[in-house]
Design an enzyme around this catalytic site. Structure first.
Site, PDB file in Angstrom:
ATOM      1  N   ALA A 254       0.859  -1.175   0.000  1.00  0.00           N
ATOM      2  CA  ALA A 254       0.000   0.000   0.000  1.00  0.00           C
ATOM      3  C   ALA A 254       0.896   1.226   0.000  1.00  0.00           C
ATOM      4  CB  ALA A 254      -0.897  -0.002   1.237  1.00  0.00           C
ATOM      5  N   CYS A 255       0.749   2.058  -1.016  1.00  0.00           N
ATOM      6  CA  CYS A 255       1.573   3.262  -1.137  1.00  0.00           C
ATOM      7  C   CYS A 255       0.682   4.501  -1.118  1.00  0.00           C
ATOM      8  CB  CYS A 255       2.375   3.245  -2.438  1.00  0.00           C
ATOM      9  SG  CYS A 255       3.489   1.838  -2.622  1.00  0.00           S
ATOM     10  N   THR A 256       1.288   5.643  -0.944  1.00  0.00           N
ATOM     11  CA  THR A 256       0.606   6.922  -1.074  1.00  0.00           C
ATOM     12  C   THR A 256       1.485   7.837  -1.905  1.00  0.00           C
ATOM     13  OG1 THR A 256      -0.415   6.661   1.104  1.00  0.00           O
ATOM     14  CG2 THR A 256      -0.468   8.856   0.126  1.00  0.00           C
TER      15      THR A 256
END
Length: 335
Positions: free
Chosen positions: A8-10
């Site tokens: 999960a990246c932002t």
């Protein structure tokens, strides 16, 4: 230690008029399932002879590479056994790239254009694109050609910038993609969801897409909106995670910057772009994001390259600057 292929990246992107010093900014964290995932900075010299054909260690994606390469710096995994995963970098033409922002395509689309197991994926993406491009738009076109011709193994978002423009690209199915230029006075926050909204096909200076994407959508009756082409609605998902985790974090940042709060706007459908009364200053970016975006996995924001550095890894840059961020063990260089 086995690498998970989907984390999960932002991502954060800002145009040159949205920043205090006129820099373009692309930034991305790489959330992982372990507390420490070591990176290293590596400089690839210009003219470095690529292996032919290139074969990914991750999924055997195979392609032939151009012979001419630009010098570039990247931050691959310390252990390359599962693939290069160069993740984030910048080349001698002042073009920066960060790959990837993992995302998800809905089952209607994947039913007619399923992802291919040996298509281009995160582990190879930066390696086969960044050394060969001289602008952000050139990066989108090169990656887009690889996706259209050879297929993609994953749904992904990819960040590109040069000294003038910032672009966000989304691979929305095995052979289709869309990209949008971030307005110069705006910024965007994306987290694990297809986020690009309405596409204006009459504005190629602001939107790029795969060649026959409109015909593909029409042929398979994928557009729920009729007269508009909203990529998020056509290709994206609307799950419990979208409602409760992904867009709320992004929407907190975006909606807070709007002149009129969108109290009736569903958080999953919050706008892609935000604008601020005060311009962004990069030294203040990290703590602001750390305290605003809350996700269940760990978050790191580390500066990889700032082009106001006189000499970094044998690469010399000049104003205006391009910034690219990613989590890695690299010293942050400030003005």
């Amino acid at each position: 230690m086995s690498r998970h292929t989907h984390q999960a990246c932002t991502s954060f992107l800002a145009g040159k008029m949205a920043t205090l010093d006129g820099s373009t900014i692309i930034a991305r964290n790489e959330d992982n399932f372990v507390a420490i995932w070591p990176k290293r900075a590596i400089v690839h010299p210009a003219g470095e002879s690529p292996e032919q054909p290139f074969v990914s260690r991750g999924n055997q994606f195979t392609t032939r590479l151009p012979q001419t390469t630009y010098q570039y710096i990247a931050v691959p995994d310390t252990d390359p056994s599962e693939g290069y995963y160069e993740e984030s970098g910048i080349n001698e033409k002042n073009v920066a790239m960060s790959a990837t922002e993992s995302a998800y395509t809905n089952s209607r689309v994947l039913g007619v254009d399923p992802l291919v197991s040996n298509g281009i994926a995160e582990d190879a993406m930066l390696t086969v694109v960044l050394p060969y491009i001289d602008s952000a738009q050139a990066g989108i076109k090169r990656l887009g050609q690889l996706v259209s011709e050879q297929g993609a193994a994953e749904t992904n978002g990819v960040l590109f910038s040069d000294t003038e423009e910032v672009w966000y690209m989304e691979i929305v199915s095995s052979h289709h993609w869309v990209a949008q230029r971030i307005p110069d006075d705006a910024y965007a926050v994306v987290a694990n969801q297809l986020a690009i909204e309405d596409i204006d096909f009459d504005r190629p200076q602001d939107f790029l897409t795969s060649a026959d994407i409109r015909q593909f959508v029409q042929r398979h009756r994928l557009n729920p909106d009729g007269g508009r082409f909203n990529s998020r609605h056509i290709f994206g998902t609307k799950t419990a995670d979208d409602d409760t985790i992904i867009r709320p974090g992004c929407g907190t940042v975006i909606v807070a910057s709007l002149p009129v709060p969108l109290k009736s706007q569903p958080v999953w459908n919050s706008p892609l772009f935000g604008r601020r009364n005060k311009k962004l200053a990069s030294p203040k970016l990290k703590p602001s994001l750390d305290h605003t975006i809350k996700k269940p996995l760990m978050i790191h924001w580390e500066l990889v390259v700032k082009l106001n550095v006189t000499n970094f890894g044998q690469l010399v840059y000049h104003e205006p600057r391009t910034h690219t961020f990613c989590n890695c063990d690299v010293t942050s260089h400030q003005p």
